[in-house]
Design an enzyme around this catalytic site. Structure first.
Site, PDB file in Angstrom:
ATOM      1  CB  THR A 210       7.024   5.928   5.666  1.00  0.00           C
ATOM      2  OG1 THR A 210       6.177   5.870   6.828  1.00  0.00           O
ATOM      3  CG2 THR A 210       7.043   7.351   5.121  1.00  0.00           C
ATOM      4  CG  MET A 211       5.179  -0.061   8.150  1.00  0.00           C
ATOM      5  SD  MET A 211       5.289  -1.604   7.247  1.00  0.00           S
ATOM      6  CE  MET A 211       3.644  -1.670   6.517  1.00  0.00           C
TER       7      MET A 211
ATOM      8  N   GLY B 185      -7.927   0.742  -2.445  1.00  0.00           N
ATOM      9  CA  GLY B 185      -8.070  -0.679  -2.729  1.00  0.00           C
ATOM     10  C   GLY B 185      -7.744  -1.565  -1.550  1.00  0.00           C
TER      11      GLY B 185
ATOM     12  CD  GLU C  56      -4.910   0.642  -4.683  1.00  0.00           C
ATOM     13  OE1 GLU C  56      -5.785  -0.168  -4.343  1.00  0.00           O
ATOM     14  OE2 GLU C  56      -4.620   1.641  -4.007  1.00  0.00           O
TER      15      GLU C  56
ATOM     16  N   GLY D 233       0.817  -1.197   0.000  1.00  0.00           N
ATOM     17  CA  GLY D 233       0.000   0.000   0.000  1.00  0.00           C
ATOM     18  C   GLY D 233       0.858   1.257   0.000  1.00  0.00           C
ATOM     19  CB  ILE D 234      -0.085   4.796  -0.277  1.00  0.00           C
ATOM     20  CG1 ILE D 234      -0.604   4.493  -1.688  1.00  0.00           C
ATOM     21  CG2 ILE D 234       0.576   6.158  -0.245  1.00  0.00           C
ATOM     22  CD1 ILE D 234      -1.706   5.434  -2.141  1.00  0.00           C
TER      23      ILE D 234
ATOM     24  CG  LEU E  71      -5.444   6.599   9.529  1.00  0.00           C
ATOM     25  CD1 LEU E  71      -6.485   7.569   8.987  1.00  0.00           C
ATOM     26  CD2 LEU E  71      -4.122   7.324   9.783  1.00  0.00           C
TER      27      LEU E  71
END
Length: 447
Positions: A223-224, A343, A245, A220-221, A320
Site C-alpha cells: 500500500t505504501m 527483487g 519488476e 515494490g508491492i 518489516l
C-alpha cells in the site's frame, strides 16, 4: 489454412488428457502471479489419489488452487514457492508451502542450472496469433527459461488474457508446445486497489520530496508504494520513466496524468518495462496491445547491469524490520515467512549503481499484534529467526512516518543515531540504552 493452424488443431486436448502425462515424482513449473491455471489446476486435482511426490514450483498466487483443497495435508503435492502472496501465506500456515530463498533476477538461471529437472511446464497464455505465437500476457518472468528446460509444455488458453508487447521472451510458439487446452473465458485475477492508511501517505510524502523530474521509477508491492504512485500522479513531476519488476495500477494513474513519458530513459526509451503485472482490470486493459509497455524476462528487468543503465533509477520498497546496524528484513517476522526476498535486493543494488539513482526502504515505525501490543520495527538486533534481505552495506535511504535518513557511508554510531531518530518516540529511549550495550552509541550523541 496456415501450417500453424493445422499444428494447433493437432495439439488441442481436454484438460484431463493434458494432465494425464503427469506421473509421480514429477517437477512441474506451475502458476505464477496473474497467469493462473483454473482449468488445468482442477484437472490435476482430480488425479490427486493416484499421484505421489509431485513438486510444484509457483509463487505470488492470485487465485486459490484446487490441488491444495484436494490435498490439504500435502501427501501428494508439495508447494514450492518463490514469493508468498496472501494466498501462499495461508498455504504456509497450513504446513503446505515451502519457500525458495532467491534473488529474483537469478530465477531463470536457477531453473536452467540448479533445478535438476523440469518435467512439465503448465502456463496460461493468450489465444494463438496468425504467426503461431501464444502471448504470456502480464507474466513474462521466468517462463522462457522454464520452456527451454521442460520436457513437456502444456498451455491453457485464456480468451481474456491481454496481449503484452515485449522486448523478448514474452511468447511461446506452437511448434514448441506439446498440448493445448482451450479454457475459454476464465477472466483475470483482480487485486483491488486498497485505500492507503494515513501512515503510508506520510511515508510516501517524505519520498516524494526526494524525487526529481526525469527519474526512472521502480515501486515494490504494498500500500505504501501505491500511495506514493497516487501522490506522484497528483504532483507536478514530469518525464518520469519506468523500469520495474511488478507493474501495478498506480503506474496507469501516473501515465494518465502525464507524469510518465519515459523520454529521459537511457534504455527502452518511451516504454514502461516490467516482468510481471497484477492489479485491477484497468491495468490489464492498459497492457493489452499497448506498445508503450514492454514485458521482459526477469533476468533483464532485475539485472543490476541493465537496470542501472537508466540514470536516476529510483527504487521504493517495503520492509518489516531493520536493526541499528542497518540490516533489513523484508521477508519474515522472526522465523515466520510473510513474503520473500523477491527483487528488492536487485533494485536496492541497481538504484545505487545508477547515475543519480536512489534507493528507499520504507516501513511504518511500529506494528501491533493481535492482542493490541505495540512493537518497534527498528530494533537493536533483528528478531531471532528474522532473515537478512538487504545487508547493511547495501542500504541507502530508510523512511518511516517520522522522517528519512541516509545510511550510506555512515559509521555504526551514526547509523544508530539516525535510525533511532526516525523510530517511534515511545521506543527511542529504550533503543538508546540498547545501543549503549552494543557499543554503538557515543557519549557525545545528542539526547
Amino acid at each position: 489454412m496456415s501450417t500453424w493452424t493445422e499444428e494447433y488443431r493437432k495439439k488441442v486436448v481436454s484438460a484431463d488428457q493434458a494432465v494425464s502425462v503427469v506421473k509421480s515424482g514429477d517437477w512441474i513449473i506451475y502458476s505464477y502471479a496473474a497467469n493462473t491455471l483454473p482449468v488445468l489446476d482442477a484437472a490435476l486435482a482430480r488425479r490427486t489419489p493416484e499421484l505421489q511426490d509431485i513438486q510444484l514450483l509457483a509463487g505470488v498466487s492470485m487465485r486459490p488452487h484446487a490441488i491444495i483443497k484436494a490435498d490439504p495435508r500435502g501427501e501428494h503435492f508439495t508447494w514450492d514457492c518463490v514469493h508468498f502472496s496472501v494466498i501462499d501465506r495461508k498455504y504456509y500456515e497450513m504446513g503446505r508451502a515451502f519457500y525458495i530463498p532467491l534473488r529474483y533476477s537469478e530465477v531463470p538461471r536457477y531453473i536452467l542450472e540448479n533445478i535438476s529437472r523440469v518435467d512439465v511446464l503448465m502456463v496460461q497464455v493468450s489465444p494463438m496469433d496468425r504467426h503461431g505465437n501464444f502471448n504470456l500476457g502480464p507474466t513474462i518472468s521466468h517462463y522462457r527459461a522454464s520452456a527451454d528446460k521442460a520436457k513437456v509444455i502444456i498451455v491453457e488458453v485464456n480468451e481474456d488474457m491481454p496481449i503484452a508487447h515485449g522486448g523478448y521472451g514474452h511468447t511461446l510458439h506452437v511448434s514448441e508446445i506439446d498440448y493445448i487446452v482451450e479454457a475459454g473465458h476464465t477472466g483475470m485475477p483482480q487485486i483491488p486497489s486498497l485505500e492507503p492508511a494515513e501512515v503510508d501517505q506520510q511515508i510516501a510524502q517524505y519520498v516524494l520530496q526526494e524525487l526529481r523530474n526525469g527519474d526512472c521509477i521502480q515501486l515494490g508491492i504494498g500500500t505504501m508504494p501505491n500511495a506514493l504512485g497516487s501522490q506522484i500522479a497528483k504532483s507536478d513531476l514530469k518525464d518520469l520513466g519506468v523500469h520495474t519488476e511488478m507493474l501495478v495500477d498506480s503506474y496507469v494513474e501516473m501515465f494518465e496524468t502525464g507524469r510518465i513519458t519515459g523520454r529521459k530513459k537511457q534504455i527502452d526509451r518511451g516504454r514502461m518495462v516490467y516482468t510481471f503485472a497484477g492489479g485491477t482490470q484497468k491495468l490489464y486493459d492498459f497492457i493489452d496491445n499497448n506498445p508503450q509497455v514492454a514485458g521482459y524476462p526477469v533476468e533483464y528487468t532485475n539485472d543490476r547491469s541493465i537496470a542501472s543503465m537508466n540514470d536516476n533509477l529510483v527504487s521504493i520498497n517495503n520492509a518489516l524490520e531493520i536493526d541499528l546496524s542497518g540490516q533489513v528484513c523484508s521477508e519474515t517476522v522472526g522465523p515466520k515467512m510473510i513474503s520473500g526476498a523477491g527483487g528488492q535486493l536487485d533494485f536496492v543494488d541497481a538504484a545505487y549503481n545508477s547515475k543519480g539513482g536512489r534507493s528507499f526502504i520504507c516501513m511504518e515505525s511500529t506494528y501491533t499484534d493481535h492482542e493490541g501490543t505495540k512493537y518497534s520495527r527498528i530494533n537493536p538486533l533483528l528478531t531471532v529467526g528474522a532473515v537478512v534481505t538487504d545487508t547493511r552495506p547495501m542500504v541507502q535511504y530508510v523512511v518511516t512516518e517520522y522522517g528519512i535518513v541516509n545510511l550510506k557511508g555512515q559509521t555504526t554510531w551514526q547509523r544508530a543515531e539516525k535510525l533511532i531518530s526516525i523510530a517511534h518516540p515511545d521506543f527511542r529511549e529504550e533503543l538508546i540504552q540498547e545501543a549503549q550495550k552494543l557499543k554503538v552509541w557515543r557519549r557525545s550523541n545528542k539526547r
